[in-house]
Design a protein around this motif. Structure first.
Motif, PDB file in Angstrom:
ATOM      1  N   SER A   1      54.862   4.084  41.231  1.00  0.00           N
ATOM      2  CA  SER A   1      54.894   3.066  42.267  1.00  0.00           C
ATOM      3  C   SER A   1      55.948   3.420  43.298  1.00  0.00           C
ATOM      4  N   CYS A   2      55.666   3.078  44.516  1.00  0.00           N
ATOM      5  CA  CYS A   2      56.604   3.262  45.618  1.00  0.00           C
ATOM      6  C   CYS A   2      56.762   1.893  46.270  1.00  0.00           C
ATOM      7  N   GLY A   3      57.862   1.223  45.949  1.00  0.00           N
ATOM      8  CA  GLY A   3      58.122  -0.084  46.495  1.00  0.00           C
ATOM      9  C   GLY A   3      58.933   0.019  47.768  1.00  0.00           C
ATOM     10  N   ALA A   4      58.602  -0.819  48.733  1.00  0.00           N
ATOM     11  CA  ALA A   4      59.252  -0.731  50.028  1.00  0.00           C
ATOM     12  C   ALA A   4      59.821  -2.069  50.451  1.00  0.00           C
ATOM     13  N   SER A   5      60.925  -1.991  51.151  1.00  0.00           N
ATOM     14  CA  SER A   5      61.487  -3.167  51.790  1.00  0.00           C
ATOM     15  C   SER A   5      61.102  -3.124  53.261  1.00  0.00           C
ATOM     16  N   GLY A   6      61.145  -4.263  53.905  1.00  0.00           N
ATOM     17  CA  GLY A   6      60.813  -4.288  55.320  1.00  0.00           C
ATOM     18  C   GLY A   6      59.426  -4.836  55.555  1.00  0.00           C
ATOM     19  N   ARG A   7      59.331  -5.830  56.405  1.00  0.00           N
ATOM     20  CA  ARG A   7      58.048  -6.487  56.629  1.00  0.00           C
ATOM     21  C   ARG A   7      57.086  -5.641  57.426  1.00  0.00           C
TER      22      ARG A   7
ATOM     23  N   ASN B   1      52.668  -1.072  58.457  1.00  0.00           N
ATOM     24  CA  ASN B   1      52.399  -0.243  59.627  1.00  0.00           C
ATOM     25  C   ASN B   1      52.556   1.250  59.353  1.00  0.00           C
ATOM     26  N   TYR B   2      53.023   1.593  58.160  1.00  0.00           N
ATOM     27  CA  TYR B   2      53.374   2.972  57.861  1.00  0.00           C
ATOM     28  C   TYR B   2      52.364   3.655  56.949  1.00  0.00           C
ATOM     29  N   ALA B   3      52.124   4.927  57.251  1.00  0.00           N
ATOM     30  CA  ALA B   3      51.446   5.787  56.295  1.00  0.00           C
ATOM     31  C   ALA B   3      52.477   6.230  55.252  1.00  0.00           C
ATOM     32  N   VAL B   4      52.016   6.487  54.054  1.00  0.00           N
ATOM     33  CA  VAL B   4      52.917   6.882  52.975  1.00  0.00           C
ATOM     34  C   VAL B   4      52.406   8.160  52.330  1.00  0.00           C
ATOM     35  N   GLY B   5      53.306   9.076  52.150  1.00  0.00           N
ATOM     36  CA  GLY B   5      52.971  10.330  51.493  1.00  0.00           C
ATOM     37  C   GLY B   5      53.699  10.466  50.168  1.00  0.00           C
ATOM     38  N   TRP B   6      53.097  11.223  49.274  1.00  0.00           N
ATOM     39  CA  TRP B   6      53.738  11.581  48.014  1.00  0.00           C
ATOM     40  C   TRP B   6      54.031  13.073  48.022  1.00  0.00           C
TER      41      TRP B   6
ATOM     42  N   THR C   1      54.658  18.823  36.255  1.00  0.00           N
ATOM     43  CA  THR C   1      56.046  18.427  36.017  1.00  0.00           C
ATOM     44  C   THR C   1      56.875  18.644  37.271  1.00  0.00           C
ATOM     45  N   ALA C   2      57.544  17.579  37.726  1.00  0.00           N
ATOM     46  CA  ALA C   2      58.323  17.633  38.968  1.00  0.00           C
ATOM     47  C   ALA C   2      58.986  16.289  39.196  1.00  0.00           C
ATOM     48  N   VAL C   3      59.873  16.276  40.174  1.00  0.00           N
ATOM     49  CA  VAL C   3      60.376  15.012  40.709  1.00  0.00           C
ATOM     50  C   VAL C   3      59.428  14.592  41.830  1.00  0.00           C
ATOM     51  N   TYR C   4      58.891  13.398  41.688  1.00  0.00           N
ATOM     52  CA  TYR C   4      57.937  12.871  42.665  1.00  0.00           C
ATOM     53  C   TYR C   4      58.643  11.877  43.583  1.00  0.00           C
ATOM     54  N   SER C   5      58.403  12.055  44.882  1.00  0.00           N
ATOM     55  CA  SER C   5      59.025  11.187  45.873  1.00  0.00           C
ATOM     56  C   SER C   5      57.963  10.656  46.815  1.00  0.00           C
ATOM     57  N   CYS C   6      58.194   9.444  47.304  1.00  0.00           N
ATOM     58  CA  CYS C   6      57.326   8.916  48.352  1.00  0.00           C
ATOM     59  C   CYS C   6      58.105   8.891  49.659  1.00  0.00           C
ATOM     60  N   ALA C   7      57.362   8.909  50.741  1.00  0.00           N
ATOM     61  CA  ALA C   7      57.962   8.926  52.062  1.00  0.00           C
ATOM     62  C   ALA C   7      57.044   8.189  53.023  1.00  0.00           C
TER      63      ALA C   7
END
Length: 120
Positions: free
Chosen positions: A21-27, A31-36, A91-97
């Motif tokens: 899961s990638c939880g986000a703050s900000g209303r 409006n944003y695209a999200v990448g993994w 196997t890796a560290v997964y990040s969202c952006a």
């Protein structure tokens, strides 16, 4: 300003599944695209896939296509990465952006990452 926090990583056997899961703050998150992305030890960070602001468009790199699924729930300010048929090479560290352009690989906001380990 968008702050991202990943969760759901862990240890799983090959062939198993995990959902990140990638939880986000900000209303304005909707409006944003999200990448993994993922980064394995000793390797460069790799783009895995992304999803547009509405969830109507997704893209995956060939190595995960058919196994990984990205979805989002804008009411919960959360993007998910469902990972099935996991392999040790996942196997890796997964990040969202997050960014404002689905077609760009330049991301402005990043999470801290969560570790995924797949045992053989």
């Amino acid at each position: 300003q968008v702050q991202l926090v990943e969760s759901g990583g862990g240890l799983v056997q090959a062939g198993g599944s995990l959902r990140l899961s990638c939880g986000a703050s900000g209303r304005t998150f909707r409006n944003y695209a999200v990448g993994w992305f993922r980064q394995a030890p000793g390797k460069e960070r790799e783009f895995v896939g992304n999803i547009n602001w509405s969830g109507g468009f997704t893209y995956y790199v060939d190595s995960v296509k058919g196994r990984f699924t990205i979805s989002r729930d804008n009411a919960k300010n959360t993007v998910y990465l469902q990972m099935n048929s996991l392999k040790p090479e996942d196997t890796a560290v997964y990040s969202c952006a997050a960014n404002t352009d689905f077609y760009s690989r330049e991301y402005k906001y990043w999470g801290q990452g969560t570790q995924v380990t797949v045992s053989s």
